[in-house]
Design a protein around this motif. Structure first.
Motif, mmCIF file in Angstrom:
data_model
loop_
_atom_site.group_PDB
_atom_site.id
_atom_site.type_symbol
_atom_site.label_atom_id
_atom_site.label_comp_id
_atom_site.label_asym_id
_atom_site.label_seq_id
_atom_site.Cartn_x
_atom_site.Cartn_y
_atom_site.Cartn_z
ATOM 1 N N LEU A 19 0.836 -1.199 0.000
ATOM 2 C CA LEU A 19 0.000 0.000 0.000
ATOM 3 C C LEU A 19 0.875 1.254 0.000
ATOM 4 O O LEU A 19 1.740 1.405 0.853
ATOM 5 N N ASP A 20 0.624 2.131 -0.946
ATOM 6 C CA ASP A 20 1.406 3.363 -1.062
ATOM 7 C C ASP A 20 0.456 4.549 -0.913
ATOM 8 O O ASP A 20 -0.275 4.885 -1.839
ATOM 9 N N PHE A 21 0.490 5.160 0.250
ATOM 10 C CA PHE A 21 -0.372 6.309 0.530
ATOM 11 C C PHE A 21 0.308 7.633 0.195
ATOM 12 O O PHE A 21 -0.275 8.687 0.380
ATOM 13 N N SER A 22 1.545 7.592 -0.317
ATOM 14 C CA SER A 22 2.294 8.825 -0.563
ATOM 15 C C SER A 22 1.628 9.729 -1.596
ATOM 16 O O SER A 22 1.741 10.944 -1.513
ATOM 17 N N VAL A 40 -8.420 10.868 5.945
ATOM 18 C CA VAL A 40 -8.600 9.516 5.417
ATOM 19 C C VAL A 40 -8.300 9.505 3.926
ATOM 20 O O VAL A 40 -8.463 10.523 3.238
ATOM 21 N N ALA A 41 -7.862 8.356 3.444
ATOM 22 C CA ALA A 41 -7.596 8.170 2.022
ATOM 23 C C ALA A 41 -7.963 6.737 1.652
ATOM 24 O O ALA A 41 -7.893 5.825 2.487
ATOM 25 N N PHE A 42 -8.350 6.546 0.407
ATOM 26 C CA PHE A 42 -8.753 5.241 -0.094
ATOM 27 C C PHE A 42 -7.738 4.785 -1.135
ATOM 28 O O PHE A 42 -7.544 5.457 -2.146
ATOM 29 N N VAL A 43 -7.070 3.660 -0.875
ATOM 30 C CA VAL A 43 -6.023 3.153 -1.757
ATOM 31 C C VAL A 43 -6.192 1.638 -1.922
ATOM 32 O O VAL A 43 -6.198 0.902 -0.925
ATOM 33 N N ASP A 44 -6.314 1.206 -3.146
ATOM 34 C CA ASP A 44 -6.348 -0.229 -3.472
ATOM 35 C C ASP A 44 -7.350 -1.021 -2.639
ATOM 36 O O ASP A 44 -7.068 -2.147 -2.202
ATOM 37 N N GLY A 45 -8.510 -0.451 -2.381
ATOM 38 C CA GLY A 45 -9.546 -1.152 -1.631
ATOM 39 C C GLY A 45 -9.393 -1.088 -0.126
ATOM 40 O O GLY A 45 -10.173 -1.715 0.594
ATOM 41 N N TYR A 46 -8.413 -0.364 0.357
ATOM 42 C CA TYR A 46 -8.204 -0.194 1.798
ATOM 43 C C TYR A 46 -8.385 1.274 2.156
ATOM 44 O O TYR A 46 -8.321 2.146 1.295
ATOM 45 N N ILE A 47 -8.598 1.530 3.427
ATOM 46 C CA ILE A 47 -8.791 2.888 3.910
ATOM 47 C C ILE A 47 -7.655 3.206 4.882
ATOM 48 O O ILE A 47 -7.392 2.445 5.815
ATOM 49 N N GLY A 52 -3.831 14.600 10.825
ATOM 50 C CA GLY A 52 -3.521 15.689 9.916
ATOM 51 C C GLY A 52 -2.425 16.612 10.418
ATOM 52 O O GLY A 52 -1.752 17.261 9.631
ATOM 53 N N ALA A 53 -2.205 16.636 11.714
ATOM 54 C CA ALA A 53 -1.146 17.473 12.282
ATOM 55 C C ALA A 53 0.218 16.799 12.168
ATOM 56 O O ALA A 53 1.243 17.445 12.341
ATOM 57 N N GLN A 54 0.225 15.513 11.887
ATOM 58 C CA GLN A 54 1.474 14.749 11.746
ATOM 59 C C GLN A 54 1.395 13.901 10.482
ATOM 60 O O GLN A 54 1.389 12.671 10.536
ATOM 61 N N GLN A 55 1.346 14.563 9.343
ATOM 62 C CA GLN A 55 1.121 13.876 8.078
ATOM 63 C C GLN A 55 2.205 12.878 7.718
ATOM 64 O O GLN A 55 1.968 11.975 6.929
ATOM 65 N N GLU A 56 3.381 13.025 8.264
ATOM 66 C CA GLU A 56 4.461 12.065 8.004
ATOM 67 C C GLU A 56 4.446 10.912 9.005
ATOM 68 O O GLU A 56 5.279 10.010 8.932
ATOM 69 N N GLY A 57 3.492 10.950 9.926
ATOM 70 C CA GLY A 57 3.396 9.907 10.944
ATOM 71 C C GLY A 57 2.756 8.641 10.412
ATOM 72 O O GLY A 57 2.551 8.484 9.208
#
Length: 82
Positions: A19-22, A40-47, A52-57
């Motif tokens: 899974l690549d959420f980048s 939240v984001a939807f990628v390859d059938g997963y959520i 939001g305050a720590q987007q690199e977390g």
């Protein structure tokens, strides 16, 4: 119970590395840019869900069934402060 029985299995270990959420389109829970909320984001059938305050977390990953249960619990007040 043994120590092994207390461990929680990572039921997404087989997919987590794929899974690549980048490049994901993140949807924020707030319109106020000074008050980052949950995203939240939807990628390859997963959520994926992140702070939001720590987007690199870390990104929590849900299956569609887990996400439906989470949303239903939130709507039902399961996570409201006492």
């Amino acid at each position: 119970m043994s120590a092994d029985e207390h461990e929680i299995a990572d039921d997404k270990a087989h997919i987590r590395h794929r899974l690549d959420f980048s490049g994901a389109e993140w949807i924020t829970s707030t319109d106020d840019p000074t008050e980052p909320g949950v995203e939240v984001a939807f990628v390859d059938g997963y959520i994926g869900m992140r702070n939001g305050a720590q987007q690199e977390g870390p990104v929590l990953v849900f299956t569609p069934e887990e996400w439906e249960a989470f949303v239903a619990g939130a709507k039902d007040g399961e996570f409201d402060e006492p």
